[in-house]
Design a protein around this motif. Structure first.
Motif, PDB file in Angstrom:
ATOM      1  N   ARG A  19       0.842  -1.210   0.000  1.00  0.00           N
ATOM      2  CA  ARG A  19       0.000   0.000   0.000  1.00  0.00           C
ATOM      3  C   ARG A  19       0.875   1.257   0.000  1.00  0.00           C
ATOM      4  N   HIS A  20       1.938   1.245   0.793  1.00  0.00           N
ATOM      5  CA  HIS A  20       2.856   2.384   0.832  1.00  0.00           C
ATOM      6  C   HIS A  20       3.480   2.624  -0.537  1.00  0.00           C
ATOM      7  N   MET A  21       3.923   1.573  -1.181  1.00  0.00           N
ATOM      8  CA  MET A  21       4.592   1.690  -2.477  1.00  0.00           C
ATOM      9  C   MET A  21       3.616   2.136  -3.566  1.00  0.00           C
ATOM     10  N   LEU A  22       2.423   1.589  -3.524  1.00  0.00           N
ATOM     11  CA  LEU A  22       1.408   1.977  -4.518  1.00  0.00           C
ATOM     12  C   LEU A  22       0.997   3.438  -4.331  1.00  0.00           C
ATOM     13  N   ASP A  23       0.909   3.896  -3.088  1.00  0.00           N
ATOM     14  CA  ASP A  23       0.618   5.306  -2.837  1.00  0.00           C
ATOM     15  C   ASP A  23       1.712   6.183  -3.436  1.00  0.00           C
ATOM     16  N   ALA A  24       2.974   5.747  -3.296  1.00  0.00           N
ATOM     17  CA  ALA A  24       4.089   6.520  -3.848  1.00  0.00           C
ATOM     18  C   ALA A  24       4.013   6.604  -5.365  1.00  0.00           C
ATOM     19  N   LEU A  25       3.398   5.567  -5.977  1.00  0.00           N
ATOM     20  CA  LEU A  25       3.245   5.551  -7.436  1.00  0.00           C
ATOM     21  C   LEU A  25       1.953   6.225  -7.883  1.00  0.00           C
ATOM     22  N   GLY A  26       1.113   6.612  -6.936  1.00  0.00           N
ATOM     23  CA  GLY A  26      -0.162   7.221  -7.278  1.00  0.00           C
ATOM     24  C   GLY A  26      -1.150   6.247  -7.869  1.00  0.00           C
ATOM     25  N   VAL A  27      -1.052   4.978  -7.465  1.00  0.00           N
ATOM     26  CA  VAL A  27      -1.947   3.946  -7.981  1.00  0.00           C
ATOM     27  C   VAL A  27      -2.966   3.601  -6.906  1.00  0.00           C
ATOM     28  N   HIS A  28      -4.248   3.694  -7.261  1.00  0.00           N
ATOM     29  CA  HIS A  28      -5.308   3.454  -6.284  1.00  0.00           C
ATOM     30  C   HIS A  28      -6.393   2.586  -6.918  1.00  0.00           C
ATOM     31  N   GLY A  29      -7.400   2.235  -6.147  1.00  0.00           N
ATOM     32  CA  GLY A  29      -8.491   1.425  -6.652  1.00  0.00           C
ATOM     33  C   GLY A  29      -8.778   0.272  -5.714  1.00  0.00           C
ATOM     34  N   ASP A  30      -9.818  -0.505  -6.063  1.00  0.00           N
ATOM     35  CA  ASP A  30     -10.190  -1.645  -5.228  1.00  0.00           C
ATOM     36  C   ASP A  30      -9.073  -2.692  -5.196  1.00  0.00           C
ATOM     37  N   ASP A  31      -8.365  -2.849  -6.314  1.00  0.00           N
ATOM     38  CA  ASP A  31      -7.249  -3.789  -6.397  1.00  0.00           C
ATOM     39  C   ASP A  31      -6.086  -3.059  -7.062  1.00  0.00           C
ATOM     40  N   PRO A  32      -5.372  -2.210  -6.305  1.00  0.00           N
ATOM     41  CA  PRO A  32      -4.356  -1.346  -6.924  1.00  0.00           C
ATOM     42  C   PRO A  32      -3.203  -2.114  -7.569  1.00  0.00           C
ATOM     43  N   VAL A 780       7.327  -6.435 -10.246  1.00  0.00           N
ATOM     44  CA  VAL A 780       7.028  -5.258 -11.072  1.00  0.00           C
ATOM     45  C   VAL A 780       6.764  -4.037 -10.189  1.00  0.00           C
ATOM     46  N   LEU A 781       6.067  -4.234  -9.081  1.00  0.00           N
ATOM     47  CA  LEU A 781       5.814  -3.129  -8.155  1.00  0.00           C
ATOM     48  C   LEU A 781       7.123  -2.571  -7.615  1.00  0.00           C
ATOM     49  N   SER A 782       8.033  -3.423  -7.186  1.00  0.00           N
ATOM     50  CA  SER A 782       9.294  -2.965  -6.614  1.00  0.00           C
ATOM     51  C   SER A 782      10.122  -2.201  -7.639  1.00  0.00           C
ATOM     52  N   ALA A 783      10.155  -2.693  -8.880  1.00  0.00           N
ATOM     53  CA  ALA A 783      10.934  -2.011  -9.913  1.00  0.00           C
ATOM     54  C   ALA A 783      10.357  -0.637 -10.213  1.00  0.00           C
ATOM     55  N   ASN A 784       9.029  -0.539 -10.277  1.00  0.00           N
ATOM     56  CA  ASN A 784       8.409   0.758 -10.549  1.00  0.00           C
ATOM     57  C   ASN A 784       8.580   1.719  -9.373  1.00  0.00           C
ATOM     58  N   TYR A 785       8.550   1.186  -8.161  1.00  0.00           N
ATOM     59  CA  TYR A 785       8.780   2.009  -6.969  1.00  0.00           C
ATOM     60  C   TYR A 785      10.190   2.588  -6.995  1.00  0.00           C
ATOM     61  N   ILE A 786      11.181   1.758  -7.317  1.00  0.00           N
ATOM     62  CA  ILE A 786      12.558   2.243  -7.413  1.00  0.00           C
ATOM     63  C   ILE A 786      12.673   3.291  -8.506  1.00  0.00           C
ATOM     64  N   ALA A 787      12.097   3.014  -9.668  1.00  0.00           N
ATOM     65  CA  ALA A 787      12.171   3.967 -10.781  1.00  0.00           C
ATOM     66  C   ALA A 787      11.561   5.310 -10.395  1.00  0.00           C
TER      67      ALA A 787
END
Length: 954
Positions: A19-32, A780-787
């Motif tokens: 959830r923390h990483m997805l928030d940093a990417l600005g990704v939200h929704g029922d299944d982010p 994929v989430l971790s790579a996008n978070y790092i990027a």
């Protein structure tokens, strides 16, 4: 409260961290997480989650081990006396516990960053010294994939090095049968004519040839002097190759002393279990003048920034990822973990111990002959090392009765049986086998120490004289030596190895557990079908699971490295075209961004490489692709494409690309190196792939082991399945799905490195379909978070249409160099001071770092890496601002050893604390590199590839 699953422990990111990483990417929704994956993966290939799967739901660790135990119990471990390059051996417990079962050794990466690989590199230079000493030649490489592929590589070396214009390569009639079969596969593709001769029987060589292979001792066990054959080969301007048994060479004259230019073979019987065929470290050694022709990897001695001796990979410009279609070999994965075991077996026993083992083997083989002679049973050869051939009217009956009694003998023909003795064979077993062959079984008066080796061929020169083979005699000393070497290295047990394109994920302990079980580890690869039922069932299941997750119809697990899987896939395409009357289709299109092994594999498959450009976004340039297809349509054989691309993005137009190739009559090879970004979300077969290799040492949890073992199975659609690699000695011709593989073998054993397949079986079984999909999303989430976190500090070179990367990202350090003078090398070496292995440097784009976090890393480790990279950027900016001089700052001087911080007065422009502890957390857990930055060029100018004298380290 939910019981923690294996997937929960394998995947490092918790739901809260996600959830923390997805928030940093600005990704939200029922299944982010699903939202992110829909942003990254093109709609044209996206596969939604499904409950329909042949892969069972995830098992617990206890359940998976119980299932593996049930499979193991279906195997029968009889006393294997088949020989043919595979022998029983005792793995010293200190080596099994401290190397094979030690994550400090098995979770390390290939030693491309030598400053943090000094322990592994020392073990490998021990291996090279061991091999070159026993072979009697000047230089050995740091391992090959197995004996049969080593012979094939030696054949190609001979073709390059010989001054002969001939295409003829002479093969000893007494060569190992699996080697002959593999040579036939490799020779046909590159236009080499194989000519078989009974060399021991006196058959003369052809007038023209470029090389000759002698098996020493022969597959039949026969020992004879091949020096006249080697001399005759030299007269014809050919290269003389000996496939030699290293244990026999402790008693027999070396190939080098007999005139061989090249020696090849296996180190399996140096403490590495047979494991149903592998993994084992093959070897190659060459005479002076052929060093730069060696395929694979070569460890050399150089010096660090202050002149201290240091090891590193020598002659790196030969490496296939740089030379591409000009590479001397497509070998990428070596067999480092197994080479380390074999070298430590020699360190443990020393020359006297090895000689004693060989003497015991030879005398027990002679004992068998003595007993048979007394009974009037005909023994075919008088001179042998460990293998005795016997004439009998009922050879098949003898072999069958021996099997019933618990012994596996080799049926040579209707009237001949072969028996091979090894270090595990007891006198009682020799006598029991003698009885089965017709001996009386009465009392014997055999005198120990007598062998059947010709006196003229007995070895007189010394070997293994370096102190390393003499000083570690007690188990205490051996244990401490192994610990000392491991402490010099950086492996996954210390921290993240964020290498792009290599997927350094967790190799879980439960996955590793079964590989040392005797029911798997002590199987001979040519054991009877009924003895290996459990292993065949496991292999069949794993083939089926891999076929499903990749969208293919058939899988061959035979290739024992990704490079060999590539070759097998291209040979399948070649076979398909030839069967259809299209032998003229030889052009292979390869994007400029592709892995270097792709081009080398295409050349070895008899194809012509045509490079396709990539555009500014890192995708295949469609205009150039269409132009190349049109130009070569009549002769188009294949396109090789990596997906997601080597640039770390999902190409949107991949189905358009594959359709264009198919329309022109070509086949599509999808390189499976980046499958960790697809599993559960897309399948190669659905995006237009006809064939792919998979890297089980990347996506499916088999450890890299410091540069091997690797397993590179090849998967194909049904129309290519008949051309996948088969094996003449395979226990079963039918594979998962009912497919029969009729292509030639690409490794010595029927199922390749079968000994490590329980690891991938356990990984898939414990992850289940849902866990495999979750692992992909986490990577994929971790790579996008790092990027995203690093984008303001380092430009991310490529991304997809919605700004997302795949499971890896490329950080562009060229602007940093332009602004500050700090290079990608400086950043990589400074990361060592922060406690990290560097990402992949300058591949596929010079001056960049490719970062791949994998799903195994937790948020704390990912954030630690991000913070290190941000602080390194600040250090570089300080250099640009003049705070520190360009030639004296913590980046250009990195890495810093403990000695560099305490020796003499500190005279640098930056504080000691900045050098040693750039972040406070390192104070409690600091990795200290053993050497400063290594001078690569010095080592190439002064090539030394054997153990340096102890005085060098004074």
């Amino acid at each position: 409260m939910r019981v923690t699953s294996f997937a929960d422990r394998h995947i490092g990111i918790t739901s809260e961290a996600q959830r923390h990483m997805l928030d940093a990417l600005g990704v939200h929704g029922d299944d982010p997480v699903e939202v992110l994956m829909r942003q990254a993966v093109p709609d044209s290939i996206y596969t939604a989650a499904t409950e329909q799967s042949s892969i069972p739901a995830a098992a617990s660790e206890a359940e998976a081990l119980a299932e593996l135990r049930a499979l193991a119990n279906r195997n029968t471990v009889n006393r294997a006396m088949i020989g043919l390059g595979y022998h029983g051996t005792f793995t010293p417990s200190v080596i099994q516990r401290n190397v094979l079962e030690n994550p400090s050794w098995y979770t390390a990466y290939t030693p491309y960053q030598p400053e943090i690989s000094q322990g592994r590199l020392e073990a490998l230079i021990n291996f090279q010294t061991m091999v070159s000493d026993l072979a009697g030649l000047t230089t050995a490489n740091s391992s090959m994939l197995d004996e049969s592929t080593a012979v094939a590589e030696a054949m190609l070396l001979a073709r390059r090095a010989s001054k002969s214009k001939s295409n003829v390569f002479v093969v000893d009639a007494d060569a190992l049968p699996q080697t002959k079969a593999l040579l036939a596969t490799r020779a046909e593709a590159v236009g080499v004519e194989l000519v078989e001769r009974d060399l021991a029987g006196g058959e003369e060589l052809p007038e023209e040839l470029f090389g000759v292979l002698v098996q020493y001792p022969g597959a039949s066990g026969r020992v004879w002097d091949p020096s006249a054959v080697f001399d005759a080969a030299h007269v014809a301007n050919g290269i003389a190759i000996a496939a030699a048994d290293l244990l026999a060479l402790t008693l027999l004259r070396s190939p080098g002393s007999l005139g061989a230019d090249v020696a090849v073979g296996t180190t399996q019987r140096f403490g590495v279990p047979m494991a149903f065929g592998g993994p084992h470290a093959g070897y190659m050694s060459v005479r002076a003048g052929l060093e730069r022709q060696l395929p694979g990897r070569l460890v050399g001695v150089s010096q660090d920034a202050v002149g201290y001796p240091a090891y590193r990979l020598a002659l790196q410009t030969r490496e296939q990822h740089i030379r591409r279609e000009k590479a001397t070999s497509n070998i990428c994965t070596a067999q480092v973990l197994l080479a380390v075991m074999a070298s430590m077996y020699a360190v443990y026993h020393g020359p006297d111990g090895l000689r004693a083992i060989a003497q015991q083997v030879a005398t027990r083989a002679r004992l068998l002959k003595t007993e048979l002679d007394k009974a009037g049973v005909e023994v075919v050869h008088d001179a042998f090392f460990d293998t005795v051939q016997v004439r009998t009217a009922d050879a098949a009956g003898v072999v069958a009765r021996a099997h019933e009694a618990g012994f596996l003998l080799r049926l040579v023909d209707a009237e001949t049986v072969a028996v091979s003795v090894d270090e595990t064979t007891t006198v009682a077993e020799v006598l029991r086998v003698a009885n089965l062959l017709g001996a009386s079984g009465g009392a014997f008066g055999f005198v120990g120490g007598v062998t059947a080796l010709p006196e003229a061929l007995l070895r007189e020169d010394e070997y293994l004289t370096h102190p390393v083979f003499h000083v570690h005699r007690s188990e205490t000393a051996m244990m401490r030596y192994l610990k000392q070497l491991a402490d010099r290295d950086y492996a996954l047990d210390r921290g993240m190895i964020p290498l792009g394109s290599c997927t350094m994920k967790l190799n879980a302990a439960t996955e590793m557990a079964a590989i040392t079980w005797p029911e798997f580890a002590q199987l001979h690869p040519f054991a009877p079908r009924e003895d290996v039922d459990g292993s065949l069932a496991m292999i069949d299941q794993l083939e089926g699971w891999l076929a499903e997750v990749t969208g293919y119809d058939a899988v061959s697990l035979q290739p024992n490295a990704g490079s060999q899987g590539e070759l097998a896939g291209l040979l399948a395409i070649r076979g398909y075209h030839h069967a259809g009357g299209d032998a003229h289709r030889t052009v292979c299109l390869i994007p400029s961004s592709a892995h270097g092994t792709n081009a080398a594999s295409a050349v070895l498959a008899g194809m012509k490489v045509v490079v396709v450009a990539t555009d500014e976004l890192g995708n295949v340039d469609l205009d150039d692709l269409h132009a190349k297809i049109a130009q070569h349509a009549e002769n188009l054989s294949a396109l090789m494409i990596t997906y997601p691309s080597t640039h770390g993005v999902y190409e949107e137009q991949v189905t358009t690309i594959t359709a264009a190739v198919h329309e022109a009559g070509g086949q599509v090879y999808v390189d499976g190196a980046n499958l960790n970004a697809l599993l559960g979300y897309a399948r190669f077969g659905d995006l237009g792939g006809d064939v792919s290799h998979l890297n089980l040492h990347k996506t499916f949890a088999i450890p890299h082991g410091g540069g091997g073992p690797g397993v590179g199975p090849v998967a194909a659609k049904a129309h290519l399945a008949p051309y996948l690699p088969g094996h003449p000695q395979a226990q079963s011709a039918v594979h998962s799905g009912g497919h029969v593989f009729e292509g030639g073998p690409v490794s010595g054993a029927p199922y390749g490195s079968a000994g490590v397949l329980p690891i991938s079986w356990a990984y898939v079984r414990m992850m289940g379909p849902e866990g495999l999909r979750d692992a992909t999303a986490a990577a994929v989430l971790s790579a996008n978070y790092i990027a995203a976190r690093l984008a303001e500090h380092y430009p991310v070179l490529y991304s997809g249409e919605q700004g997302r990367v795949a499971h890896e990202c490329i950080l562009d350090l060229r602007p940093l160099k332009d602004a500050t003078g700090i290079t990608v090398d400086d950043v990589a070496k400074r990361l060592i001071d922060y406690g990290f292995h560097a990402p992949t440097m300058s591949f596929p784009v010079a001056g960049t770092l490719m970062v791949e976090p994998t799903e195994s890393e937790d948020l704390g480790e990912v954030d630690r890496f991000i913070e290190a990279m941000i602080q390194i950027k600040a250090e570089a900016d300080a250099v640009a601002a003049g705070t520190w001089p360009a030639d004296d700052n913590p980046l250009v001087n990195a890495p810093h050893t403990a000695e560099s911080l305490i020796a003499g007065e500190w005279q640098h422009a930056y504080p000691r604390e900045v050098a040693a502890y750039p972040v406070r957390s390192l104070i409690a857990a600091k990795y200290w590199p053993p050497v400063r930055r290594i001078d690569q060029a010095y080592g190439d100018r002064n090539l030394v590839c054997a153990c340096p004298p102890i005085e060098a380290f004074a």
